[in-house]
Each structure stands twice: as C-alpha cells, then as structure tokens.
Enzyme design. Structure first.
Site, PDB file in Angstrom:
ATOM      1  N   ASP A  29      24.961  24.883  33.937  1.00 41.24           N
ATOM      2  CA  ASP A  29      24.787  25.760  32.772  1.00 41.24           C
ATOM      3  C   ASP A  29      23.981  24.999  31.732  1.00 41.24           C
ATOM      4  OD1 ASP A  29      25.321  27.155  30.211  1.00 41.24           O
ATOM      5  OD2 ASP A  29      26.714  28.321  31.415  1.00 41.24           O
ATOM      6  N   GLY A  87      30.226  37.064  32.335  1.00 41.75           N
ATOM      7  CA  GLY A  87      29.126  38.004  32.536  1.00 41.75           C
ATOM      8  C   GLY A  87      28.782  38.795  31.286  1.00 41.75           C
ATOM      9  N   HIS A  92      23.971  39.204  36.201  1.00 40.96           N
ATOM     10  CA  HIS A  92      23.870  38.798  37.610  1.00 40.96           C
ATOM     11  C   HIS A  92      25.159  38.025  37.885  1.00 40.96           C
ATOM     12  CE1 HIS A  92      21.233  36.976  41.034  1.00 40.96           C
ATOM     13  NE2 HIS A  92      22.502  36.643  41.261  1.00 40.96           N
ATOM     14  N   HIS A  94      28.109  35.746  38.368  1.00 37.09           N
ATOM     15  CA  HIS A  94      28.191  34.285  38.428  1.00 37.09           C
ATOM     16  C   HIS A  94      29.602  33.827  38.093  1.00 37.09           C
ATOM     17  CE1 HIS A  94      26.830  35.464  34.393  1.00 37.09           C
ATOM     18  NE2 HIS A  94      27.528  34.435  33.929  1.00 37.09           N
ATOM     19  N   HIS A  96      31.722  30.611  36.567  1.00 33.94           N
ATOM     20  CA  HIS A  96      31.636  29.353  35.821  1.00 33.94           C
ATOM     21  C   HIS A  96      32.644  28.360  36.409  1.00 33.94           C
ATOM     22  CE1 HIS A  96      29.518  30.898  32.070  1.00 33.94           C
ATOM     23  NE2 HIS A  96      29.977  32.036  32.550  1.00 33.94           N
TER      24      HIS A  96
HETATM   25  P1  AMP Z   1      27.979  34.907  30.696  1.00 28.18           P
HETATM   26  O1  AMP Z   1      26.984  35.928  31.209  1.00 28.18           O
HETATM   27  O2  AMP Z   1      28.728  35.372  29.483  1.00 28.18           O
HETATM   28  O3  AMP Z   1      28.908  34.428  31.783  1.00 28.18           O
HETATM   29  O4  AMP Z   1      27.149  33.630  30.208  1.00 28.18           O
HETATM   30  C1  AMP Z   1      25.951  33.246  30.863  1.00 28.18           C
HETATM   31  C2  AMP Z   1      25.861  31.745  30.921  1.00 28.18           C
HETATM   32  O5  AMP Z   1      24.596  31.421  31.495  1.00 28.18           O
HETATM   33  C3  AMP Z   1      25.931  31.024  29.568  1.00 28.18           C
HETATM   34  O6  AMP Z   1      26.947  30.026  29.626  1.00 28.18           O
HETATM   35  C4  AMP Z   1      24.525  30.407  29.409  1.00 28.18           C
HETATM   36  O7  AMP Z   1      24.558  29.138  28.775  1.00 28.18           O
HETATM   37  C5  AMP Z   1      24.043  30.309  30.831  1.00 28.18           C
HETATM   38  N1  AMP Z   1      22.592  30.395  30.997  1.00 28.18           N
HETATM   39  C6  AMP Z   1      21.767  31.332  30.484  1.00 28.18           C
HETATM   40  N2  AMP Z   1      20.489  31.093  30.857  1.00 28.18           N
HETATM   41  C7  AMP Z   1      20.525  29.987  31.630  1.00 28.18           C
HETATM   42  C8  AMP Z   1      19.536  29.230  32.320  1.00 28.18           C
HETATM   43  N3  AMP Z   1      18.234  29.567  32.296  1.00 28.18           N
HETATM   44  N4  AMP Z   1      19.916  28.127  33.011  1.00 28.18           N
HETATM   45  C9  AMP Z   1      21.222  27.767  33.047  1.00 28.18           C
HETATM   46  N5  AMP Z   1      22.209  28.439  32.414  1.00 28.18           N
HETATM   47  C10 AMP Z   1      21.858  29.529  31.717  1.00 28.18           C
END
Ligand code: AMP
Length: 134
Positions: A29, A87, A92, A94, A96
């Site tokens: 992240d 999310g 998309h 994912h 954590h």
């Molecule tokens: P969430 O959709 O609420 O689970 O959060 C999305 C997560 O993706 C956040 O913790 C961001 O810091 C992370 N994130 C967003 N863009 C990127 C990226 N380009 N590379 C790595 N992590 C990312």
C-alpha cells in the site's frame, strides 16, 4: 475502463510487488498504516465488492492472501498480521494485510505513513523473498 489496480497488476502503473501468481497479485500500500502494509487483489476480476466474487476466485484470493501473510510475518517483525476489507476508495476487490503490534495498528482513521522509495523497495523485496520460500 480498467481500474488502477488492474493497471498495477499488468505493470502499466508501477508498484512495490510482494507476491504474484497467475491469478492474484500483492503489492505494498502506497500510504501504509504500518511498514509492510500489503494489498492483495485478483488480477482479472474487478468487481469492487469481495462478496460478489465467484466462489472459486474468492477462495483462491484468500488462499493466496494466507501465503502472503506468512511471508509478510516472516519479513516484517510483528505480533501478527491483521486483515481488513474496506474498498471505500478503489473499486477493485482487495484485501489489506497489516503487520500488527497493537490493536490500534489497524485503525484506518489514523494518519498514514509515507516511506521513501528505497525503504518501500527493501520491504517489498524482503517479503517477496520469503514468499518464494513458501
Ligand atoms: P480502500 O479502497 O478503502 O480499501 O483503500 C484503498 C487503499 O489503496 C488505500 O489504503 C490506498 O493507500 C491504497 N492505494 C491507492 N492507490 C494506490 C497505488 N497506486 N499503489 C498502492 N496503494 C494504493
């Protein structure tokens, strides 16, 4: 249109890769809660709600995440690896994976870290090298 995480999995947008197989991809992240905070995604399924995944993709995602979590724990000293699915930001699916030393390490309201590129690469490479031993 492809999500940012699909572009990451395809290598079109850079990321700090920590593990990969044919169907799944894991990377750091960019704004971690703790050093080693990792995101685990299916490469080819963009549905933004994890419980909408078909059963095979869903089970495979968690099995891949399990291996990544073992590698993460081996590479980054911590009491255990915590799991969260939010999310709220990126549409998309994912998972954590966050190295935990206390309950508050999984508090998404706290200020995120910003580690320099060399440190991110060093952490990613150490997780990848543990993943390759599994
Ligand atoms: P969430 O959709 O609420 O689970 O959060 C999305 C997560 O993706 C956040 O913790 C961001 O810091 C992370 N994130 C967003 N863009 C990127 C990226 N380009 N590379 C790595 N992590 C990312």
């Amino acid at each position: 249109m492809a999500t940012i995480f699909t572009k990451i999995a395809k290598g079109e947008i850079p990321s700090y890769k920590v593990a990969e197989n044919e169907e799944y991809y894991a990377f750091l992240d960019i704004n971690p809660l703790a050093p080693g905070h990792t995101l685990v995604i299916p490469k080819n399924v963009e549905d933004d709600y994890i419980f909408n995944l078909d059963g095979k993709t869903y089970a495979g995602l968690w099995e891949f995440a399990r291996k990544v979590a073992l590698a993460l724990k081996a590479a980054v000293p911590c009491k255990r690896v915590g799991v969260a699915v939010l999310g709220m930001e990126v549409p998309h699916t994912h998972i954590h994976l966050v190295p935990l030393n206390s309950e508050s390490d999984l508090d998404f309201r706290k200020e995120k870290l910003s580690l320099d590129g060399d440190r991110m690469k060093e952490i990613a490479d150490s997780i990848l090298s543990e993943y390759e031993k599994i």
